[in-house]
Scaffold this active site. Structure first.
Site, mmCIF file in Angstrom:
data_model
loop_
_atom_site.group_PDB
_atom_site.id
_atom_site.type_symbol
_atom_site.label_atom_id
_atom_site.label_comp_id
_atom_site.label_asym_id
_atom_site.label_seq_id
_atom_site.Cartn_x
_atom_site.Cartn_y
_atom_site.Cartn_z
ATOM 1 N N GLU A 1 0.824 -1.214 0.000
ATOM 2 C CA GLU A 1 0.000 0.000 0.000
ATOM 3 C C GLU A 1 0.858 1.264 0.000
ATOM 4 O O GLU A 1 1.796 1.365 0.803
ATOM 5 C CB GLU A 1 -0.919 -0.010 1.229
ATOM 6 N N GLY B 1 1.672 -0.225 11.120
ATOM 7 C CA GLY B 1 1.186 -1.020 12.233
ATOM 8 C C GLY B 1 0.772 -2.387 11.742
ATOM 9 O O GLY B 1 1.138 -3.415 12.321
ATOM 10 N N MET C 1 -1.382 -4.439 7.951
ATOM 11 C CA MET C 1 -1.969 -4.300 6.618
ATOM 12 C C MET C 1 -2.999 -5.383 6.397
ATOM 13 O O MET C 1 -2.752 -6.558 6.674
ATOM 14 C CB MET C 1 -0.867 -4.375 5.548
ATOM 15 N N GLU C 2 -4.131 -4.968 5.832
ATOM 16 C CA GLU C 2 -5.328 -5.804 5.782
ATOM 17 C C GLU C 2 -5.395 -6.767 4.604
ATOM 18 O O GLU C 2 -6.476 -7.029 4.074
ATOM 19 C CB GLU C 2 -6.558 -4.900 5.737
ATOM 20 N N GLU D 1 -7.818 -4.299 11.384
ATOM 21 C CA GLU D 1 -7.527 -4.993 10.125
ATOM 22 C C GLU D 1 -8.652 -5.946 9.741
ATOM 23 O O GLU D 1 -8.961 -6.108 8.558
ATOM 24 C CB GLU D 1 -6.201 -5.753 10.243
ATOM 25 N N GLU E 1 -10.279 3.392 5.858
ATOM 26 C CA GLU E 1 -9.485 3.636 7.062
ATOM 27 C C GLU E 1 -10.296 4.247 8.200
ATOM 28 O O GLU E 1 -10.120 3.884 9.361
ATOM 29 C CB GLU E 1 -8.276 4.512 6.733
#
Length: 864
Positions: free
Chosen positions: A134, A272, A274-275, A307, A329
């Protein structure tokens, strides 16, 4: 590189022209350990893309960032790579209605956390790989159409070194030396993922039977480096995961759509988490090597749930372009806390949200670069910078306001309709608003104009009129907006009135909800109430605003803040006081005094740790320079006193110990830290685990007490990747001109360090106690940043520009130097200018705060 910064206009044009039927991606990762053929710094990537073109004969391009391309074939015709590939794009001419593109490339392993990151564990020499894309780094691993609205199914296969395991979005099997993965649902390029290496892997499963009798079974997995396996609390990760899946199934009425659910905790991660559907990646710092407070466990749970919410908000339904990044987000940030409160043991998570997440939003929303939640994202560099406090925390705060505005049931029903209508598709703002209008009956367009399409934060101040008997005759809320963003918004608020009880507690005795609109709103329902000592105009934290305090309320908090019994109300009071400090309405030394007098009574450990951070910030940024030494002494004495008073072994003791290390500077304090490290001093219950040892070593290094040999000995004790990062930070913190010159050269003049070690070196270089030592680097900074931005990856460029800005050279001269650079670099990259403008604003705010603090003692303030 030409074409690397894809624009919104180019993406729209390509989306109108093309539709993608599917990808087949074959990666050979054996070179990661020196196996196979080819350069060990690169790996082979072969991509087949099948796609349609709405205008046969038209031209377009595919995205690829790679050192070299071996072969390109379009519709069976071999193309000359030197003619069609320019380093970031593959030119596609004379497209047919149905097309097949095959690109055979050598892609580069990354050391910056972008693309295919390669990490060598210093503890055992093992190699670990993972991907992070991303907003647009999938093109560093395989050829593709790198924009969120060209979704497609993906089929991955990977050759890996013997003994490795490989994971991707779909379930995988190893056969004939190749890992082959199930074809995905249609997803965007930036959420595809590959993780490979000798990871420690733990499994579990989740089962759910729905009301109609259908059964859903989801295989669960969690992994980390082998060196972290002894600290890996997989059971707790699985517990939160199962609680979250139950919660979202209950509220979303749409079964989890992506098969399995793996979670990988990976090294040197920039984010932190990532989905990636089916394979979420997290920074491995969420595996705790030492004792931490419950705030750390709550934060980890929040990220897991954030996430997970993306599986629906972002993965199932995805924004068309990065303008609507908030569609994923903001929702995930809101849902993370919403689910934490509703499904896990962290039932006070809204307190943390009010105190910590909103502080991030308030800062971002007062910068010159603030933007509406629905932003104007011209290109990928804009997109990278918009993963900020506006898109995340302000967006989540506004959604919390929306839930209060339309009601929770209407909000969730709108979300359910949104998923079902747009599954596996792409959306814009209007698609969500239309669903919410249906379910709530509210005019969502007007709400969106006020909350999503304007920038800036409002301030709400109570105005209380009393009669001769001391009762409220009228209570009004005054709303203000900054000149730069004058929008006054509709707010749904709760107004709480507080008085002290006979026992001395400050408790709420009246509460009314009201809609606040315009500059002044009379709140009905409170007339006749007994006179309050404290008025909270955003009690229960329903809206997004800065709370202001009338003089009576401020006076009550000065004396009785610790007596506010409700944790959320107390957190809101602290937040209001911190915002006043940042806005130069409350002297920094007064905020420090409030922390010293009242923080010891703070029961919420996350709030306490935030107060420690704010108190330190107040001292190093907003206090008058002449008072800093006094403030440092007061904070160190206060922290040590609380450390000794805290319950042995408690998390409050740990929090005060870490804070004491942060502010320690006097000889006696440093000797105590050294004695605790060496075992000659002891504080009952304080366990000196490895992470706490490094926390104590940094101030000792920064003040010249721990030299290179001490740090080398500590690394020998903790010869791990984590230990190496700590040692690098401490080495760069030493008070030596030669040390600073070496650290600067390693970060600015060389690209040899990985992203994690760049971050550690910068953190060590920048020490508030070393202002004079780093003063010569102000001019060097401005001479270097444009070159750094051009030559390095955007992530490293952001780290350098933000991290090395001379914020501790807090003088009008530094402000003038910054302004001169901005004036003479009008044509610099907009994203680079934005970072400098933001840093400049923080510096100007610090000088305003110092002026306010200096005026407290009659000193002459510096020019802000």
């Amino acid at each position: 590189m030409p074409g690397e910064n894809l624009s919104r206009d180019e993406a729209r044009e390509r989306a109108a022209l093309l539709s993608v039927e599917g990808y087949e991606v074959s990666l050979d990762l054996r070179s990661a350990v020196g196996e196979g053929d080819g350069d060990p710094r690169t790996f082979r990537s072969v991509t087949t893309i099948r796609f349609r073109c709405n205008e046969p004969g038209a031209s377009s391009f595919a995205d690829l960032i790679a050192p070299s391309v071996t072969a390109v074939s379009l519709n069976g015709k071999d193309l000359d790579p030197s003619e069609v590939f320019d380093g970031s794009r593959v030119a596609l001419e004379d497209l047919a209605a149905e097309n097949e593109l095959i690109v055979d490339a050598r892609c580069a392993y990354s050391r910056t956390g972008e693309g295919m990151h390669r990490f060598v564990d210093p503890e055992d020499g093992e190699v670990y790989l993972y991907t992070q894309y991303e907003p647009a780094d999938a093109r560093r691993v395989f050829a593709n159409f790198e924009q969120p609205d060209l979704k497609a199914p993906f089929h991955f296969e990977v050759r890996a070194p013997q003994g490795w395991r490989v994971w991707s979005n779909g379930a995988g099997e190893l056969a004939d030396g190749v890992w082959r993965f199930a074809k995905t649902k249609p997803i965007s390029t930036y959420i595809t993922c590959v993780v490979a290496g000798p990871y420690h892997y733990v499994t579990d499963s989740y089962e759910r039977v729905f009301e109609d009798g259908t059964r859903l079974e989801i295989p669960l997995g969690a992994m980390c480096r082998k060196g972290l396996a002894p600290y890996f609390e997989a059971d707790d990760v699985f517990l939160i995961t199962k609680q979250g899946l139950d919660f979202f199934h209950d509220h979303f009425d749409y079964p989890y759509p992506f098969g399995k659910y793996d979670q990988a905790f990976v090294p040197e991660y920039n984010l932190g988490a990532m989905e990636n559907p089916g394979l979420v990646t997290f920074r491995e710092e969420y595996i705790f090597r030492g004792k931490v407070t419950q705030a750390s466990y709550e934060a980890r749970a929040n990220v897991i749930l954030h996430e997970m919410a993306h599986m629906w908000f972002g993965d199932l339904v995805t924004m068309e372009w990065w303008d609507d990044l908030w569609l994923k987000e903001s929702f995930a940030d809101f849902m993370g806390t919403f689910a934490n409160v509703g499904a896990t043991r962290f039932t006070n998570a809204w307190v943390t949200f009010a105190n910590r997440r909103k502080a991030w939003a308030y800062r971002a929303d007062q910068l010159p670069s603030t933007h509406p939640i629905t932003a104007d994202i011209r290109d990928l560099q804009d997109a990278k910078l918009n993963f900020d406090g506006i898109t995340y925390a302000k967006g989540a705060s506004v959604l919390k306001q929306l839930v209060a505005y339309v009601g929770q049931d209407a909000f969730l029903e709108g979300a359910r309709r949104y998923f079902k209508r747009n599954a596996y598709g792409n959306t814009r703002l209007g698609d969500l608003l239309s669903a919410l209008e249906e379910t709530s009956g509210r005019d969502m367009a007007a709400w969106a104009r006020s909350w999503l399409q304007t920038a800036g934060v409002n301030s709400l101040t109570p105005q209380v009129l009393l009669d001769t008997e001391g009762r409220v005759t009228e209570l009004a809320v005054l709303q203000e907006a900054p000149e730069s963003h004058p929008e006054l918004r509709p707010h749904r608020v709760a107004v709480g009135l507080y008085r002290r009880t006979p026992e001395g507690a400050l408790e709420r005795y009246a509460r009314v909800e009201a809609d606040v609109e315009g500059a002044r709103t009379v709140v009905p329902g409170l007339a006749g109430a007994e006179a309050p000592e404290l008025v909270l105009v955003n009690d229960d934290d329903l809206t997004y605003c800065k709370i202001r305090l009338d003089e009576t309320s401020l006076s009550a908090l000065r004396d009785h803040l610790g007596a506010v019994t409700d944790p959320l109300a107390r957190a809101l009071c602290w937040s209001a006081l911190w915002n006043m400090t940042r806005d130069a309405l409350l002297p920094a030394r007064e905020f420090v005094d409030l922390v010293l007098r009242h923080a010891a009574r703070e029961s919420d450990i996350g709030v306490l740790q935030m107060l420690h951070a704010w108190a330190n910030s107040a001292l190093v940024h907003y206090a008058a320079p002449e008072w800093r030494a006094t403030g440092e002494r007061l904070l160190a004495d206060g922290a040590l006193a609380e450390l000794r008073e805290a319950e042995p072994g408690s998390e409050h003791q740990l929090a005060w110990a870490r804070f004491f290390a942060t502010v320690a500077s006097g000889e006696a304090d440093l000797q105590l830290l050294r004695g605790l490290l060496e075992g000659t001093d002891k504080i009952d219950g304080l366990e000196m685990d490895q992470e706490l040892r490094w926390s104590f070593l940094e101030p000792l290094a920064a003040h010249g007490v721990a030299d290179e040999s001490v740090l080398a000995a500590e690394l020998a004790r903790d010869d791990t990747a984590s230990g190496k990062r700590h040692q690098v930070r401490c080495l760069a913190a030493r008070p030596s001109a030669a040390v600073k010159a070496q650290a600067w050269a390693q970060v600015v003049e060389s690209d040899a360090l990985s992203n994690a070690l760049v971050e550690a070196t910068i953190a060590g270089f920048v020490q508030p106690s070393q202002r004079e030592l780093t003063a010569p680097y102000t001019q060097k900074y401005f001479a270097a940043i444009e070159r750094v931005w051009t030559e390095r990856s955007i992530q490293i460029g952001m780290d350098v520009v933000r991290g090395l800005f001379p914020s501790f050279q807090d003088s009008p001269e530094t402000l003038d130097t910054t302004d001169a650079w901005l004036e003479s670099h009008q044509d610099a990259a907009p994203a680079l200018r934005r970072l400098v403008v933001e840093a400049r604003d923080d510096l100007a705010r610090a000088l305003h705060g110092q002026a306010c603090d200096a005026a407290t003692s009659g000193q002459s303030p510096a020019r802000p």
